[in-house]
Design a protein around this motif. Structure first.
Motif, PDB file in Angstrom:
ATOM      1  N   ALA A   1      40.165  28.927  42.769  1.00 35.47           N
ATOM      2  CA  ALA A   1      40.144  29.704  44.013  1.00 35.47           C
ATOM      3  C   ALA A   1      39.348  29.006  45.112  1.00 35.47           C
ATOM      4  N   LEU A   2      38.210  28.422  44.750  1.00 35.41           N
ATOM      5  CA  LEU A   2      37.365  27.763  45.745  1.00 35.41           C
ATOM      6  C   LEU A   2      37.882  26.375  46.116  1.00 35.41           C
ATOM      7  N   ASN A   3      38.246  25.577  45.115  1.00 38.70           N
ATOM      8  CA  ASN A   3      38.586  24.180  45.369  1.00 38.70           C
ATOM      9  C   ASN A   3      40.059  23.936  45.661  1.00 38.70           C
ATOM     10  N   ASP A   4      40.945  24.594  44.930  1.00 36.84           N
ATOM     11  CA  ASP A   4      42.375  24.338  45.110  1.00 36.84           C
ATOM     12  C   ASP A   4      42.980  25.219  46.199  1.00 36.84           C
ATOM     13  N   LEU A   5      42.666  26.520  46.164  1.00 42.10           N
ATOM     14  CA  LEU A   5      43.205  27.409  47.194  1.00 42.10           C
ATOM     15  C   LEU A   5      42.395  27.316  48.478  1.00 42.10           C
ATOM     16  N   GLY A   6      41.077  27.179  48.361  1.00 41.53           N
ATOM     17  CA  GLY A   6      40.232  27.033  49.544  1.00 41.53           C
ATOM     18  C   GLY A   6      39.535  28.285  50.010  1.00 41.53           C
ATOM     19  N   LEU A   7      39.419  29.292  49.130  1.00 36.87           N
ATOM     20  CA  LEU A   7      38.681  30.493  49.510  1.00 36.87           C
ATOM     21  C   LEU A   7      37.197  30.165  49.665  1.00 36.87           C
ATOM     22  N   HIS A   8      36.465  31.048  50.342  1.00 35.97           N
ATOM     23  CA  HIS A   8      35.043  30.823  50.580  1.00 35.97           C
ATOM     24  C   HIS A   8      34.146  31.711  49.717  1.00 35.97           C
ATOM     25  N   ARG A   9      34.573  32.954  49.465  1.00 34.54           N
ATOM     26  CA  ARG A   9      33.713  33.927  48.769  1.00 34.54           C
ATOM     27  C   ARG A   9      34.523  34.681  47.721  1.00 34.54           C
ATOM     28  N   LEU A  10      33.967  34.754  46.512  1.00 33.41           N
ATOM     29  CA  LEU A  10      34.604  35.450  45.398  1.00 33.41           C
ATOM     30  C   LEU A  10      33.699  36.577  44.932  1.00 33.41           C
ATOM     31  N   ARG A  11      34.293  37.746  44.672  1.00 32.97           N
ATOM     32  CA  ARG A  11      33.535  38.914  44.219  1.00 32.97           C
ATOM     33  C   ARG A  11      33.871  39.234  42.765  1.00 32.97           C
ATOM     34  N   LEU A  12      32.860  39.703  42.053  1.00 27.11           N
ATOM     35  CA  LEU A  12      33.046  40.264  40.718  1.00 27.11           C
ATOM     36  C   LEU A  12      32.301  41.588  40.731  1.00 27.11           C
ATOM     37  N   CYS A  13      33.033  42.686  40.641  1.00 27.68           N
ATOM     38  CA  CYS A  13      32.446  44.028  40.676  1.00 27.68           C
ATOM     39  C   CYS A  13      32.719  44.715  39.342  1.00 27.68           C
ATOM     40  N   HIS A  14      31.732  45.448  38.848  1.00 21.14           N
ATOM     41  CA  HIS A  14      31.911  46.177  37.589  1.00 21.14           C
ATOM     42  C   HIS A  14      30.976  47.375  37.570  1.00 21.14           C
ATOM     43  N   SER A  15      31.352  48.364  36.783  1.00 22.11           N
ATOM     44  CA  SER A  15      30.505  49.536  36.607  1.00 22.11           C
ATOM     45  C   SER A  15      29.158  49.107  36.039  1.00 22.11           C
ATOM     46  N   VAL A  16      28.087  49.732  36.502  1.00 17.97           N
ATOM     47  CA  VAL A  16      26.766  49.435  35.943  1.00 17.97           C
ATOM     48  C   VAL A  16      26.698  49.843  34.470  1.00 17.97           C
ATOM     49  N   ALA A  17      27.638  50.658  34.007  1.00 19.73           N
ATOM     50  CA  ALA A  17      27.697  51.070  32.602  1.00 19.73           C
ATOM     51  C   ALA A  17      28.459  50.065  31.745  1.00 19.73           C
ATOM     52  N   ASN A  18      28.856  48.934  32.325  1.00 23.09           N
ATOM     53  CA  ASN A  18      29.608  47.906  31.599  1.00 23.09           C
ATOM     54  C   ASN A  18      28.785  46.613  31.539  1.00 23.09           C
ATOM     55  N   PRO A  19      27.802  46.546  30.625  1.00 25.20           N
ATOM     56  CA  PRO A  19      26.939  45.358  30.569  1.00 25.20           C
ATOM     57  C   PRO A  19      27.676  44.084  30.166  1.00 25.20           C
ATOM     58  N   ALA A  20      28.803  44.186  29.451  1.00 24.19           N
ATOM     59  CA  ALA A  20      29.548  42.983  29.062  1.00 24.19           C
ATOM     60  C   ALA A  20      30.031  42.243  30.303  1.00 24.19           C
ATOM     61  N   SER A  21      30.506  42.966  31.311  1.00 27.52           N
ATOM     62  CA  SER A  21      30.959  42.305  32.539  1.00 27.52           C
ATOM     63  C   SER A  21      29.791  41.716  33.319  1.00 27.52           C
ATOM     64  N   CYS A  22      28.632  42.336  33.212  1.00 26.86           N
ATOM     65  CA  CYS A  22      27.438  41.781  33.866  1.00 26.86           C
ATOM     66  C   CYS A  22      27.094  40.427  33.240  1.00 26.86           C
ATOM     67  N   ARG A  23      27.216  40.330  31.908  1.00 26.07           N
ATOM     68  CA  ARG A  23      26.956  39.057  31.218  1.00 26.07           C
ATOM     69  C   ARG A  23      27.985  37.996  31.623  1.00 26.07           C
ATOM     70  N   VAL A  24      29.255  38.388  31.735  1.00 26.66           N
ATOM     71  CA  VAL A  24      30.290  37.442  32.169  1.00 26.66           C
ATOM     72  C   VAL A  24      29.939  36.892  33.547  1.00 26.66           C
ATOM     73  N   ALA A  25      29.600  37.778  34.467  1.00 28.95           N
ATOM     74  CA  ALA A  25      29.264  37.357  35.827  1.00 28.95           C
ATOM     75  C   ALA A  25      28.101  36.370  35.822  1.00 28.95           C
ATOM     76  N   ASP A  26      27.048  36.696  35.095  1.00 31.41           N
ATOM     77  CA  ASP A  26      25.867  35.841  35.052  1.00 31.41           C
ATOM     78  C   ASP A  26      26.192  34.470  34.450  1.00 31.41           C
ATOM     79  N   LYS A  27      26.876  34.459  33.311  1.00 30.43           N
ATOM     80  CA  LYS A  27      27.201  33.197  32.635  1.00 30.43           C
ATOM     81  C   LYS A  27      28.185  32.349  33.431  1.00 30.43           C
ATOM     82  N   ALA A  28      29.003  32.985  34.264  1.00 30.24           N
ATOM     83  CA  ALA A  28      29.977  32.249  35.081  1.00 30.24           C
ATOM     84  C   ALA A  28      29.384  31.783  36.408  1.00 30.24           C
ATOM     85  N   GLY A  29      28.107  32.086  36.653  1.00 29.58           N
ATOM     86  CA  GLY A  29      27.435  31.591  37.849  1.00 29.58           C
ATOM     87  C   GLY A  29      27.473  32.493  39.063  1.00 29.58           C
ATOM     88  N   PHE A  30      27.934  33.723  38.910  1.00 29.20           N
ATOM     89  CA  PHE A  30      27.966  34.670  40.021  1.00 29.20           C
ATOM     90  C   PHE A  30      26.570  35.255  40.223  1.00 29.20           C
TER      91      PHE A  30
END
Length: 195
Positions: free
Chosen positions: A137-166
């Motif tokens: 998305a950033l390098n090939d398509l050329g977008l500037h900002r990417l969002r990852l939103c998840h319920s605060v009751a979903n800690p697994a998605s919070c871990r994904v975001a953190d490990k992926a550099g968000f």
């Protein structure tokens, strides 16, 4: 005073629609590929899986519903509205979905969407796929900002975001209606230059 200067689109209209949706390889040997009509059973299984339904609000009851959703992924690519991939082993059935919804080429942003079937969870598949589609998305398509939103009751998605550099930017109060009511959501973001 309001400036009359024109701000160009971050990504020119037609750029995404003018390219074929690529197959993206992952370091683990998995690939991200366009969805196929033969993947309909995976969508039905995902639509019946409680955690996927809870966090993704995915309602797919029949193979026909699934085939329509799969066709819509291709239509939305051509319309430059979203970019959805199947997570799979090469030549094998899909085990999950990942991609970008709410694509705004003019503003240069998008929001990630993903789910992984239970048998594929726990091995870092979602993190690996998130990193790869973010790079695209950033390098090939050329977008500037990417969002990852998840319920605060979903800690697994919070871990994904953190490990992926968000980066966690904050909590959006009462931001998304789930089957059990309104949920606060964490907002994570990745911008050009972060990776």
């Amino acid at each position: 005073m309001i400036s009359s200067s024109w701000i160009p689109a971050v990504v020119p209209a037609g750029r995404m629609a003018g390219m074929e949706q690529p197959v993206l390889g992952l370091p683990s040997g998995l690939e991200l590929r366009p969805w196929r009509p033969s993947d309909a059973g995976v969508w039905v299984a995902a639509g019946q899986e409680p955690a996927i339904r809870q966090w993704n609000r995915l309602l797919v009851a029949t193979p026909e519903d699934a085939r329509q959703r799969i066709e819509r992924t291709h239509e939305r690519w051509r319309a430059e509205l979203s970019a959805m991939w199947a997570i799979a082993r090469p030549g094998d059935e899909a085990m999950g979905l990942i991609g970008w919804g709410d694509i705004d080429l003019t503003g240069g942003s998008a929001e990630i969407v993903y789910w992984v079937l239970p048998a594929a969870r726990g091995g870092g598949v979602a993190v690996e796929a998130t990193k790869r589609v973010s790079e695209w998305a950033l390098n090939d398509l050329g977008l500037h900002r990417l969002r990852l939103c998840h319920s605060v009751a979903n800690p697994a998605s919070c871990r994904v975001a953190d490990k992926a550099g968000f980066t966690l930017e904050g909590t959006m109060r009462s931001a998304l209606l789930h089957a059990d009511g309104w949920h606060d959501e964490h907002l994570h973001a990745l911008v050009q230059g972060d990776v």
